[in-house]
Scaffold this active site. Structure first.
Site, PDB file in Angstrom:
ATOM      1  N   SER A 122       0.755  -1.211   0.060  1.00 16.26           N
ATOM      2  CA  SER A 122      -0.104   0.073  -0.061  1.00 16.26           C
ATOM      3  C   SER A 122       0.928   1.253   0.036  1.00 16.26           C
ATOM      4  O   SER A 122       1.593   1.511  -1.067  1.00 16.26           O
ATOM      5  CB  SER A 122      -0.763   0.037   1.224  1.00 16.26           C
ATOM      6  OG  SER A 122      -1.899   0.733   1.076  1.00 16.26           O
ATOM      7  N   ASP A 146      -0.228  -4.910  -3.297  1.00 13.61           N
ATOM      8  CA  ASP A 146      -1.718  -4.396  -3.652  1.00 13.61           C
ATOM      9  C   ASP A 146      -1.742  -2.889  -3.622  1.00 13.61           C
ATOM     10  O   ASP A 146      -2.582  -2.259  -2.940  1.00 13.61           O
ATOM     11  CB  ASP A 146      -2.649  -4.992  -2.356  1.00 13.61           C
ATOM     12  CG  ASP A 146      -3.876  -5.101  -3.017  1.00 13.61           C
ATOM     13  OD1 ASP A 146      -4.289  -5.812  -3.944  1.00 13.61           O
ATOM     14  OD2 ASP A 146      -4.867  -4.427  -2.367  1.00 13.61           O
ATOM     15  N   HIS A 291      -6.598  -6.741   0.802  1.00  9.11           N
ATOM     16  CA  HIS A 291      -5.498  -5.815   0.659  1.00  9.11           C
ATOM     17  C   HIS A 291      -4.330  -6.165   1.496  1.00  9.11           C
ATOM     18  O   HIS A 291      -3.228  -5.920   0.821  1.00  9.11           O
ATOM     19  CB  HIS A 291      -6.118  -4.557   1.249  1.00  9.11           C
ATOM     20  CG  HIS A 291      -5.145  -3.273   1.062  1.00  9.11           C
ATOM     21  ND1 HIS A 291      -4.671  -3.038  -0.165  1.00  9.11           N
ATOM     22  CD2 HIS A 291      -4.640  -2.301   1.864  1.00  9.11           C
ATOM     23  CE1 HIS A 291      -3.729  -1.877  -0.138  1.00  9.11           C
ATOM     24  NE2 HIS A 291      -3.904  -1.495   1.122  1.00  9.11           N
TER      25      HIS A 291
END
Length: 312
Positions: A122, A146, A291
């Site tokens: 992220s 992700d 995620h």
């Protein structure tokens, strides 16, 4: 739990839960004084110099990588990004990749002795690209988990904003655990309890607060909707600019790049296709995960990173 509880004492249970054999590596917390007076903190695992460095996502901390590092089985470093974990908050709240990259590079320079496989999830993934582009001597391989530049903020990230936009302090950690579980976060209750313990602190007045700055920023925005709306407009404009800078960083990376995408994560098929178009030399791997791939598929992710670390 006591505030003096050993933060690495969870490792044996995490290894057992994941079916990872063998003794857990020795863990130690490291700290670096930055030039402006702030502190950067990190976790070092193993008795030898790190081979892999990990960067977490927004609202998390270095311990999110614990089980992945256990599965990896190699000496590793996990850094608390500024504003998170035991690293200092930024007065300007500028938690964007290019601003965070110099601090991360300083930590890698201090705590590693060779070019790293740099893994970021992220916000940490975008920061990893910025570090690799600006400090190529520190990085030999990049794994982005992700995230892609300019990702649609209405997809998954809004859930995190809603989660953190509550009170800034709590009576007990149990209240935080219940809130996390009510939002579908944290996995099992035991995992949520562990995550809350490692991502919160007890203040001098006995109240519990999140360690990271994001919760306090989200709560302030929720308390002033008019100001929050104006800020949202500025953030939309900023996101467009930062998205392009993220693509520029990825284009500037000279080491191999792998995108790991959770099939239920924030990166859509369209996002992944745009990534492949913009970074044609990169590899794209899809895992059965949301995620936080490092928490849902730590063994598979650890295996992938170990393969990258052992590649010529």
């Amino acid at each position: 739990m006591s505030e003096h509880f050993d933060e690495f004492s969870f490792l044996p249970a995490q290894a057992a839960d994941a079916g990872i054999a063998g003794p857990a590596p020795r863990g130690e917390r490291v700290s670096l004084a930055l030039a402006d007076g702030r502190t950067l903190s990190g976790l070092r695992y193993g008795d030898e110099a790190p081979i892999v460095t990990f960067l977490h996502g927004a609202g998390l901390n270095a311990h999110t990588w614990d089980t992945t590092i256990l599965a990896l089985g190699l000496p590793a470093l996990a850094i608390d990004l500024p504003g998170h974990g035991d690293s200092s908050w930024r007065d300007d709240a500028a938690y964007v990749a290019r601003v965070l990259a110099p601090d991360v590079a300083a930590g890698m320079d201090a705590w590693t002795t060779s070019p790293q496989v740099l893994v970021g999830q992220s916000l940490g993934g975008l920061t990893a690209a910025a570090v690799a582009a600006s400090h190529p001597d520190l990085v030999r391989d990049v794994v982005v988990v992700d995230i892609t530049p300019g990702i649609d903020q209405s997809a998954g990230p809004s859930q995190l904003r809603d989660f953190f936009a509550g009170p800034t302090d709590w009576a007990t950690r149990d209240e935080l655990v219940e809130r996390a579980l009510s939002f579908g976060l944290g996995g099992s209750r035991r995992a949520a309890e562990r995550g809350v313990y490692l991502n919160s602190r007890v203040r001098a007045d006995g109240r519990v607060e999140w360690k990271h700055h994001f919760a306090h920023l989200a709560a302030a925005a929720a308390a002033d909707p008019e100001s929050s709306a104006r800020l949202a407009g500025r953030q939309d404009a900023l996101a467009s600019v930062l998205g392009e800078s993220g693509w520029q960083d990825l284009a500037g990376v000279r080491s191999p790049i792998t995108l790991v995408r959770g099939d239920r994560g924030y990166v859509t098929e369209a996002d992944a296709a745009e990534f492949a178009r913009r970074v044609p030399a990169a590899s794209v791997v899809v895992m059965a995960s949301g995620h936080n791939v490092q928490e849902e598929q730590p063994t598979a992710l650890g295996d992938l990173v170990r393969t990258r670390a052992r590649a010529d």
